[in-house]
Design a protein around this motif. Structure first.
Motif, PDB file in Angstrom:
ATOM      1  N   ALA A   1      54.834 -37.703 -19.012  1.00  0.00           N
ATOM      2  CA  ALA A   1      54.778 -36.725 -17.929  1.00  0.00           C
ATOM      3  C   ALA A   1      54.531 -37.414 -16.583  1.00  0.00           C
ATOM      4  O   ALA A   1      55.150 -37.070 -15.568  1.00  0.00           O
ATOM      5  N   ARG A   2      53.622 -38.399 -16.582  1.00  0.00           N
ATOM      6  CA  ARG A   2      53.360 -39.111 -15.327  1.00  0.00           C
ATOM      7  C   ARG A   2      54.609 -39.874 -14.867  1.00  0.00           C
ATOM      8  O   ARG A   2      54.904 -39.939 -13.677  1.00  0.00           O
TER       9      ARG A   2
ATOM     10  N   THR B   1      57.133 -37.553 -13.392  1.00  0.00           N
ATOM     11  CA  THR B   1      56.649 -37.119 -12.074  1.00  0.00           C
ATOM     12  C   THR B   1      56.966 -38.160 -11.023  1.00  0.00           C
ATOM     13  O   THR B   1      57.391 -37.838  -9.898  1.00  0.00           O
ATOM     14  N   ASP B   2      56.767 -39.437 -11.369  1.00  0.00           N
ATOM     15  CA  ASP B   2      57.117 -40.512 -10.437  1.00  0.00           C
ATOM     16  C   ASP B   2      58.620 -40.555 -10.182  1.00  0.00           C
ATOM     17  O   ASP B   2      59.072 -40.812  -9.053  1.00  0.00           O
TER      18      ASP B   2
ATOM     19  N   ALA C   1      60.659 -38.009 -10.251  1.00  0.00           N
ATOM     20  CA  ALA C   1      60.948 -36.892  -9.348  1.00  0.00           C
ATOM     21  C   ALA C   1      60.615 -37.266  -7.908  1.00  0.00           C
ATOM     22  O   ALA C   1      61.337 -36.895  -6.968  1.00  0.00           O
ATOM     23  N   ARG C   2      59.522 -38.020  -7.736  1.00  0.00           N
ATOM     24  CA  ARG C   2      59.141 -38.435  -6.384  1.00  0.00           C
ATOM     25  C   ARG C   2      60.213 -39.353  -5.780  1.00  0.00           C
ATOM     26  O   ARG C   2      60.535 -39.264  -4.592  1.00  0.00           O
TER      27      ARG C   2
ATOM     28  N   ALA D   1      58.972 -28.869  -9.782  1.00  0.00           N
ATOM     29  CA  ALA D   1      58.018 -29.075 -10.875  1.00  0.00           C
ATOM     30  C   ALA D   1      58.587 -28.559 -12.188  1.00  0.00           C
ATOM     31  O   ALA D   1      58.327 -29.132 -13.265  1.00  0.00           O
TER      32      ALA D   1
ATOM     33  N   VAL E   1      60.625 -31.170 -13.861  1.00  0.00           N
ATOM     34  CA  VAL E   1      59.810 -32.187 -14.528  1.00  0.00           C
ATOM     35  C   VAL E   1      59.340 -31.684 -15.893  1.00  0.00           C
ATOM     36  O   VAL E   1      59.388 -32.406 -16.896  1.00  0.00           O
TER      37      VAL E   1
ATOM     38  N   THR F   1      66.050 -37.725 -17.825  1.00  0.00           N
ATOM     39  CA  THR F   1      66.205 -37.834 -16.368  1.00  0.00           C
ATOM     40  C   THR F   1      67.634 -37.531 -15.957  1.00  0.00           C
ATOM     41  O   THR F   1      67.879 -36.778 -14.999  1.00  0.00           O
TER      42      THR F   1
END
Length: 802
Positions: A329-330, A333-334, A336-337, A348, A351, A379
């Protein structure tokens, strides 16, 4: 104490987060008194810096020859490298750590003598000290069906391939991730050692080259020599080395005499070592690094996220070995950033769905947790909406990444490197692996200092910055693309031969590089850009000598623009260029005197080269702001333009330059064009060459833009009449030249010309006169011919045959 109680050999994969965590567990359980790590023993003096909080991976050990700094080798470490974690563990507990591979002094000497295979040149970081193919050579076929030579190469280059195949995997990387990188607990090292022993004992291993065999024997003999010394001293020893070497360091070892015989007579040379910053991209296999990994950014995240609460250098913290699902999950999230940074819409909810898809794929594929393949598929499908271009961004910026390590100032280094870092701090330039565009305003002191530093480094071959054009008419703006790359550390060491500071080294190297007149003038320009006042007197003396003795007008023409630009740079940068102005004035006088003898009777190629040089002088002459110099130059060009033996391209270009400079008015330039085109070639023997010379004249006259044709119907009419009067064969001769001339115009200019040509009534058309086309068929053919010349049609579509 038995050998098993006194020694633990940890065969690892370099740059593997699972191996790094397994090493941490094994060291905590074994509690050794000495940790031996694969690497050059000259680096033992640098181990104490591992506890410095400013030494942040990725970093590398650099070994170089002081008398020839270009001869160097690197041993890179990332935060997820097992060797780095062993060093950190030892530093945190005060345990002695040392390197025990073949000395760098020997490695560099062997490489210099071409006795060391390139793949083995940087032994420390190699997966199994050769270049692993990451499964590229793996096959699903039964190994028994493969030739013995192929099996031998596969075993030595990538032992994982056969082990993965034996486990039923067609991808060695996926197998290794499942059994090691995603491993949550346990001690795999005994099993790894047994597997490597079986592979090394195979018949195919006796088919390797003699060079590979000798290099490996020497390395392992040296490892055993150091290991014996520690065991005889009664120390509990943990060894961290490439898994391929583990069987050679366990069980019954060869005798010391046998190992000494292997090591006898090895060459050596003097070396120095230090720590240097490294980057994740240089750890990637795509960079050509033999022991690289495909996904250093992913491995960094996998290790750091799972080990966030592992003991730090002070030994505090909780022990958490498991790779927990939140790691995925982390990571997403990265990712997506990264995509949002490029203005791609990722929410969100995207993600969340990507995490669910990654977990589902892992379950379907029978994997313990989602690995890189699963998160990449998720992804692509969810966050990138199927776009491979967006996925490439993720691969470059997240999966590989561009993290740059840092090295403390206390690390040993050459004085030049220390001066460079101090200067960079003073002008607020950060060493970053991220490419960055920098626009400098030379009227600001800080920007001016930055410019001087970057220019000085360019002189030293350290291209931290790459100059780029800036869209401004002034001379106070300067553009750079800056990016610090690890190999620049070696270039800094090479440049240290010239001095202890950047200023001193750049001055010395510039003065040493003086040669021809062109090189000296370029050196003067560089000295002013870089603000090297101590270099200018020597360069100006050399410039005087070269300019006085060089009788080649081409060399003088090449040198003049650099001198003029140097004067302007001096004005912008506050440098006294009075002496330079005197040299420039004298050089222009010599050029004007020398042009006439070399301008007559030239062929097309020689004329084109001379035109390029004359254009370069014409472009910089206004920078002098000297009416007398401009008058001298224009008078010289006019004298050339009046000569009959000047080649067409040169003659046309001279008339255009004099027209643009105001020396010829519109009627005068049109008259010269008419005279150049008035003698129709007819059909005599040299008609084709005469038409080509006329086309060259037109090319020179029109080069630089179509404004003259657009705003002067007389000139346009003359060109049109000449083209329409060409014989069919002559037209075919001049067409490529005309296409090159008109093709250089902007599309808007070509459209404007086509419109104005359609309104022409003939060669003597006057502005505003009503069109009198006459025969519609003839007019259509003429207009189609004009479209063909301007590049607006082709011979197939125009219907024009002559």
């Amino acid at each position: 104490m038995t050998t098993s109680e006194q020694l633990r050999v940890l065969g690892i994969r370099h740059h593997g987060p699972g191996s790094a965590r397994a090493v941490q567990r094994a060291l905590r359980a074994f509690e050794p008194e000495v940790v031996l790590i694969e690497g050059p023993p000259e680096a033992d003096a640098l181990v104490d810096l591992v506890g410095d909080h400013e030494l942040v991976p990725p970093v590398a050990l650099l070994a170089y020859a002081p008398d020839a700094p270009g001869k160097a080798s690197f041993w890179p470490f990332a935060s997820f490298s097992p060797e780095w974690q062993a060093l950190r563990w030892a530093a945190a507990r005060g345990v002695r750590a040392r390197f025990f591979d073949l000395p760098a002094a020997t490695m560099l000497a062997l490489r210099e003598q071409a006795l060391l295979p390139r793949a083995s040149a940087d032994p420390g970081p190699g997966l199994f000290d050769e270049e692993p193919q990451a499964g590229e050579e793996a096959s699903a076929d039964d190994p028994e069906d493969a030739p013995a030579e192929d099996i031998a190469s596969e075993v030595r280059d990538d032992p994982l391939a056969l082990l993965a195949r034996a486990a039923g995997y067609d991808d060695p990387e996926r197998w290794w991730d499942d059994v090691m990188e995603l491993r949550a607990e346990g001690d795999p090292f005994d099993a790894i050692n047994d597997a490597m022993a079986e592979l090394r004992a195979g018949e195919q291993m006796r088919r390797r080259s003699a060079a590979d065999e000798l290099t490996e024997q020497r390395r392992e003999a040296h490892m055993r020599k150091v290991l014996r010394a520690e065991l005889r001293a009664g120390h509990r020893v943990a060894v961290v080395c490439g898994a391929w070497h583990a069987p050679a360091l366990t069980g019954k070892l060869p005798t010391a005499a046998a190992d000494n015989a292997v090591l006898r007579g090895m060459p050596k040379r003097k070396v120095k070592m230090t720590w240097v910053p490294w980057t994740h991209s240089r750890l990637a296999m795509a960079s050509g690094y033999g022991a690289g990994v495909d996904s250093p950014g992913w491995y960094h995240h996998l290790f750091e996220a799972a080990a966030a609460d592992l003991p730090g250098p002070d030994g505090s913290g909780e022990d958490i070995d498991a790779v927990e699902p939140p790691v995925v999950a982390r990571w997403l999230t990265d990712v997506a950033r990264v995509l949002r940074h490029h203005d791609l819409p990722v929410s969100a909810a995207h993600v969340v769905e990507a995490v669910r898809l990654a977990d589902a794929l892992a379950a379907l594929r029978g994997r313990p947790l989602a690995g890189l393949a699963e998160v990449t598929d998720a992804t692509l499908a969810v966050l990138c909406d199927g776009s491979r271009i967006a996925l490439d961004l993720v691969t470059r910026e997240a999966v590989v990444g561009e993290r740059l390590g840092t090295v403390p100032d206390s690390a040993p280094g050459v004085p030049l490197d220390a001066d460079l870092r101090a200067t960079a701090r003073s002008v607020r330039l950060a060493f970053s692996a991220e490419p960055k565009e920098l626009t400098l305003d030379l009227r600001r002191p800080t920007d001016l200092s930055r410019s001087r530093l970057l220019h000085r480094l360019l002189l030293l071959g350290v291209d931290w910055g790459d100059p780029r054009a800036v869209s401004t008419e002034g001379t106070f703006k300067e553009g750079w693309d800056i990016e610090w790359r690890p190999e620049l550390s070696v270039r800094v060491i090479e440049a240290a031969l010239w001095g202890t500071t950047v200023l001193e080294a750049a001055t010395a190297k510039l003065l040493d590089a003086t040669g021809s007149l062109g090189e000296v003038t370029s050196g003067v320009e560089a000295a002013l850009r870089s603000d090297l006042p101590d270099a200018l007197p020597g360069l100006l003396r050399a410039l005087d000598a070269r300019a006085a003795s060089d009788t080649d007008v081409a060399h003088l023409l090449d040198a003049f623009p650099a001198l003029v630009r140097a004067q302007r740079y001096g004005d912008v940068r506050g440098t006294d260029t009075g002496r330079l102005a005197e040299v420039t004035e004298a050089l222009l006088a010599r050029i004007c005197a020398g042009l006439p003898p070399v301008s007559g009777g030239l062929g097309p190629e020689a004329a084109r080269a001379l035109v390029d040089r004359i254009d370069a002088v014409q472009a910089v002459l206004p920078l002098l702001d000297d009416p007398a110099a401009e008058d001298l130059w224009s008078s010289s060009l006019q004298a050339l333009a009046d000569r009959a033996d000047v080649q067409g391209l040169l003659g046309g270009r001279l008339v255009r330059l004099l027209t643009d400079a105001g020396r010829f008015d519109a009627p005068e330039s049109a008259g010269r064009l008419a005279r150049a085109l008035s003698a129709g070639p007819g059909r005599q023997a040299d008609a084709g060459s005469a038409a080509a010379d006329q086309a060259h004249w037109v090319e020179g006259f029109l080069a630089g833009g179509a404004l003259l044709l657009i705003h002067d119907d007389r000139v346009l009419g003359l060109v049109d009449e000449w083209v329409r009067g060409l014989h069919d064969d002559d037209f075919l001769v001049v067409l490529p030249l005309l296409r090159r001339t008109f093709g250089a115009f902007e599309p808007a200019e070509r459209r404007n010309l086509a419109t104005r040509t359609r309104r022409l009534t003939g060669a003597t058309s006057q502005p505003g006169a009503p069109p009198e086309l006459g025969d519609a068929e003839r007019a259509g053919a003429a207009l189609a011919m004009v479209d063909l010349i301007l590049g607006l049609a082709t011979t197939e579509t125009s219907g024009v045959t002559g």
